[in-house]
Motif scaffolding. Sequence first.
Motif, mmCIF file in Angstrom:
data_model
loop_
_atom_site.group_PDB
_atom_site.id
_atom_site.type_symbol
_atom_site.label_atom_id
_atom_site.label_comp_id
_atom_site.label_asym_id
_atom_site.label_seq_id
_atom_site.Cartn_x
_atom_site.Cartn_y
_atom_site.Cartn_z
ATOM 1 N N ARG A 23 43.535 17.065 26.854
ATOM 2 C CA ARG A 23 44.783 17.606 25.956
ATOM 3 C C ARG A 23 45.563 18.648 26.902
ATOM 4 N N PHE A 24 44.681 19.335 27.505
ATOM 5 C CA PHE A 24 45.110 20.427 28.550
ATOM 6 C C PHE A 24 45.824 19.748 29.494
ATOM 7 N N LYS A 25 45.325 18.571 30.094
ATOM 8 C CA LYS A 25 45.950 18.025 31.410
ATOM 9 C C LYS A 25 47.195 17.269 30.921
ATOM 10 N N ALA A 26 47.185 16.836 29.907
ATOM 11 C CA ALA A 26 48.350 16.029 29.354
ATOM 12 C C ALA A 26 49.512 17.224 29.086
ATOM 13 N N ASN A 27 48.977 18.242 28.639
ATOM 14 C CA ASN A 27 50.099 19.393 28.666
ATOM 15 C C ASN A 27 50.736 19.808 30.064
ATOM 16 N N LEU A 28 49.612 19.710 30.905
ATOM 17 C CA LEU A 28 50.178 20.042 32.235
ATOM 18 C C LEU A 28 51.288 19.250 32.814
ATOM 19 N N TYR A 29 50.694 17.775 32.556
ATOM 20 C CA TYR A 29 51.595 16.593 33.152
ATOM 21 C C TYR A 29 53.130 16.865 32.331
ATOM 22 N N ASP A 30 53.107 16.906 31.158
ATOM 23 C CA ASP A 30 54.142 17.289 30.577
ATOM 24 C C ASP A 30 55.076 18.380 31.100
ATOM 25 N N THR A 31 54.591 19.583 31.342
ATOM 26 C CA THR A 31 55.058 20.714 31.818
ATOM 27 C C THR A 31 55.703 20.480 33.316
ATOM 28 N N HIS A 32 54.829 19.832 33.982
ATOM 29 C CA HIS A 32 55.207 19.474 35.319
ATOM 30 C C HIS A 32 56.552 18.758 35.214
ATOM 31 N N HIS A 33 56.536 17.739 34.359
ATOM 32 C CA HIS A 33 57.629 16.832 34.391
ATOM 33 C C HIS A 33 58.907 17.547 33.820
ATOM 34 N N THR A 34 58.653 18.306 32.840
ATOM 35 C CA THR A 34 59.878 19.045 32.209
ATOM 36 C C THR A 34 60.599 20.009 33.238
ATOM 37 N N LEU A 35 59.565 20.810 33.912
ATOM 38 C CA LEU A 35 60.315 21.911 35.034
ATOM 39 C C LEU A 35 60.921 21.031 36.127
ATOM 40 N N GLN A 36 60.334 19.825 36.455
ATOM 41 C CA GLN A 36 60.895 18.994 37.580
ATOM 42 C C GLN A 36 62.355 18.564 37.249
ATOM 43 N N GLU A 37 62.360 18.166 35.931
ATOM 44 C CA GLU A 37 63.678 17.812 35.686
ATOM 45 C C GLU A 37 64.698 18.870 35.457
ATOM 46 N N ASN A 38 64.166 20.032 34.982
ATOM 47 C CA ASN A 38 65.159 21.218 34.986
ATOM 48 C C ASN A 38 65.422 21.889 36.316
ATOM 49 N N GLY A 39 64.683 21.346 37.347
ATOM 50 C CA GLY A 39 65.219 21.790 38.456
ATOM 51 C C GLY A 39 64.288 23.081 38.853
ATOM 52 N N GLU A 40 63.499 23.322 38.186
ATOM 53 C CA GLU A 40 62.781 24.765 38.305
ATOM 54 C C GLU A 40 61.599 24.622 39.194
ATOM 55 N N ILE A 41 61.244 23.389 39.671
ATOM 56 C CA ILE A 41 60.382 23.249 40.752
ATOM 57 C C ILE A 41 61.089 22.730 41.916
ATOM 58 N N LYS A 42 60.828 23.720 43.007
ATOM 59 C CA LYS A 42 61.901 23.406 44.231
ATOM 60 C C LYS A 42 61.663 22.048 44.862
ATOM 61 N N GLU A 43 62.610 21.364 44.961
ATOM 62 C CA GLU A 43 62.354 19.867 45.746
ATOM 63 C C GLU A 43 62.055 20.093 47.142
ATOM 64 N N VAL A 44 61.189 19.500 47.639
ATOM 65 C CA VAL A 44 60.606 19.487 48.914
ATOM 66 C C VAL A 44 60.995 18.203 49.899
ATOM 67 N N ASN A 45 61.669 18.376 50.782
ATOM 68 C CA ASN A 45 62.264 17.172 51.692
ATOM 69 C C ASN A 45 61.043 16.277 52.177
ATOM 70 N N SER A 46 60.610 15.502 50.877
ATOM 71 C CA SER A 46 59.218 14.804 51.323
ATOM 72 C C SER A 46 59.343 13.905 52.485
#
Lengths: 367, 188
Positions: free
Chosen positions: A58-81
């Motif tokens: 459940r914790f992992k699922a939460n982490l996954y969701d959080t990562h996704h949400t923050l990425q969509e909000n642009g709060e996780i910096k994009e790296v020129n991958s």
Amino acid sequence: MDHILLLEAVERYLRGEMNDEEKRSFEDMRKSNPELDQMVVEHHFFLGEMDRYGEIKRFKANLYDTHHTLQENGEIKEVNSSSSGKIAYLWNRYRRIVAVAASIAGITALLISGLTVAFSPKAPIRDIEELRRKVTYLEKKTNSQSLQINDVRKKIEPGTPIKFGGTSFLVDSKGYLVTSAHVIQDATRIFVQNNDGQDFKASIIYTDLEKDLAILHIEDEDFKNPGSLPYSIGRSSTELAEPVFTLGYPKDEIVYGEGYLSAKTGMKGDTMAYQISISANPGNSGGPVLNKNGEVIGILNARQTTAEGVVFAIKSKNIHRVVDEMKKKDSSQHIKLSSNTNLKGMDRVQQVKKIEDCVYMVKVVLK
Amino acid sequence: MSISEKEKELLKGLANNDKEAIEAIYRDNYNLIQNLIINNNGSEDDARDVFQEALIVLYEKSKTESFELNCQIRTYVYSVCRRIWLKKLQYAKRFESQVEFLEDTVPVEEDLEVHDKLSHQYGIMRSAMGKIGEPCKSLLEAFYVHHKNMIEIASFFGYTNADNAKNQKYKCLMRLKKLFFAQYKNGN
């Protein structure tokens, strides 16, 4: 079916869902039946593992969701991958070659620098920035206006290419000045300018490149002997953290700066110098570093370019040494270094007022 | 050094798997870790994996009874990530260029040892779960992970009554336990 009921009973027991009576009879059964006891223990462990598995899942699922949400909000910096991926790919592919090339380049560089050091005249260390100042033609032009107004004082013909500026200060009231040797390197003629903007001709009478010190003498009939100097040239060493101040010419007028002694040795443990934390700029080279009693403890000569506020000053006892050496070689000069300070106990403003008349800008005319 | 009330609240939230707390911790620390990993031969995916693993370490730690954090969350997470990443680099022999770590760190080796053991057990359970196949996996997870009751499960999976579902669950559980304990005993 018995097994299923038994397992259900074990689970209810472990979860504490039994009432007191059931619990008592179940515990009696446990005591009399070792097989059941073993089953309870084993299942208890298994359920614990199962619970933890569930929690982490459940914790992992939460982490996954959080990562996704923050990425969509642009709060996780994009790296020129794409580019970093490519670099990583190229790196992985060519690192062996790069390593070989780098070591060859390294060896060559070492060889060349070794040869350069061996065959070139001794020069000051290059990864520190000497603090002599480049006086540009533009600055010269603005200067020349004031020079025209004050024609009597003018010693330097307009158009003379002045290249470098530094600072010097009197060590003997008869017109002997000390500055950094690198300031006057390659000079054909030297002028020093006092705080009032008056120029005097000066000549180099001694240089010691190793100590980065030079002695100048003002040879100009306009120069008036001030009688005695307000500060003394110190011989003893200075303590860590002692507050110090300096005067110099990083621009066309005198500038005051203060700091503290941060180390008793200079660049790479050089015992000839101190490390000082002070703000210094090109043009401060050759300036005196004084302590609160008005003793000159050093001569500013360099700052570290790779760090902020790290400035080096040659220890003042080297002035005594240089003068002694000079006397041995040339007995015609009679320098008597100032040994008394009359600045003790004065406030800083008064001290600086007295000292500033003894600090000169050095102007160098190159070939 | 004691930690602030705000951080204590966050850690309490984390221990309860609270979404807001996780999000706050995530937001405060993720970019730092991403920079750390990317500047040291890692990718974005590496950064996410390392960071999430570090949060699991903190989560496990925050659930223990004797839990106490003697530094800021940021420092702790950074230290754990650094340790995990250094280990991975060494493992992958990618440890070639100078690794640069600029932030303060605290010792986390013991916590990571505990975490390694726990994550080993988690791995056994996950692989056993993977091997029993469907619908056993979903059935057991519904009961043991999501704590649904047998009547809900029966209707969800389409059993005619709860007893049949119980029967199926029992069979599945026996298989899972067998797989789990076989690996668990081998592993230790």
